[in-house]
Motif scaffolding. Sequence first.
Motif, short mmCIF file in Angstrom:
data_model
loop_
_atom_site.label_atom_id
_atom_site.label_comp_id
_atom_site.label_asym_id
_atom_site.label_seq_id
_atom_site.Cartn_x
_atom_site.Cartn_y
_atom_site.Cartn_z
N THR A 1 19.13 12.59 69.10
CA THR A 1 18.60 13.79 69.73
C THR A 1 19.71 14.82 69.92
O THR A 1 20.86 14.46 70.18
CB THR A 1 17.94 13.47 71.08
N ARG B 1 19.09 17.48 72.06
CA ARG B 1 18.59 18.28 73.16
C ARG B 1 19.68 18.74 74.12
O ARG B 1 19.44 19.65 74.92
CB ARG B 1 17.51 17.52 73.92
N SER B 2 20.85 18.14 74.04
CA SER B 2 21.96 18.55 74.90
C SER B 2 23.01 19.37 74.15
O SER B 2 24.07 19.67 74.71
CB SER B 2 22.63 17.33 75.52
N TRP C 1 21.67 24.66 74.34
CA TRP C 1 20.90 23.42 74.38
C TRP C 1 19.54 23.63 75.05
O TRP C 1 18.55 23.01 74.66
CB TRP C 1 21.68 22.33 75.13
N SER C 2 19.49 24.50 76.04
CA SER C 2 18.23 24.72 76.76
C SER C 2 17.35 25.75 76.09
O SER C 2 16.17 25.89 76.45
CB SER C 2 18.54 25.17 78.17
N ARG D 1 13.97 26.83 69.68
CA ARG D 1 14.07 25.39 69.51
C ARG D 1 12.98 24.71 70.31
O ARG D 1 12.51 25.23 71.32
CB ARG D 1 15.45 24.88 69.92
N ASN E 1 12.90 21.07 71.87
CA ASN E 1 13.66 19.84 72.07
C ASN E 1 12.77 18.60 72.02
O ASN E 1 13.24 17.52 71.67
CB ASN E 1 14.41 19.90 73.39
N ASN F 1 12.83 17.93 68.52
CA ASN F 1 14.18 17.87 67.94
C ASN F 1 14.30 18.83 66.75
O ASN F 1 14.86 18.48 65.70
CB ASN F 1 14.50 16.44 67.49
#
Length: 123
Positions: A28, A30-31, A53-54, A72, A74, A77
């Motif tokens: 992932t 996501r961070s 990331w957010s 994006r 998340n 992904n």
Amino acid sequence: QVQLVESGGGLVQAGGSLRLSCAASGRTFRSDSMAWFRQAPGKEREFVSAISWSGGNSYYTDSVKGRFTISRDNAKNTVYLQMNSLKPEDTAVYYCAAKGRGDFTIAAMYDYWGQGTQVTVSS
């Protein structure tokens, strides 16, 4: 095995639109920040856009501001690049990059890359 797979490229007339997608698998992101770069024949790979990331912060090279939008999801992904008002000078192979460090406009700062998708804009 980590993979970034781009899709959505193609041939479009000037003034048209395309939406690129980059789906990640194997881990992932996501961070992590993610970005799009492009490379035209005979030229170096150049920064196009990046997203935090957010998704709260996004950045663009001057030549695409107001025409391109990065986003994006998340949960999926996946990162996207909506490209509007395309110009012949946007013709290039577009690459997705993930897990940027430091200066997000520098290609060497990213750990993962996709294989690229061709975007061709005819005049």
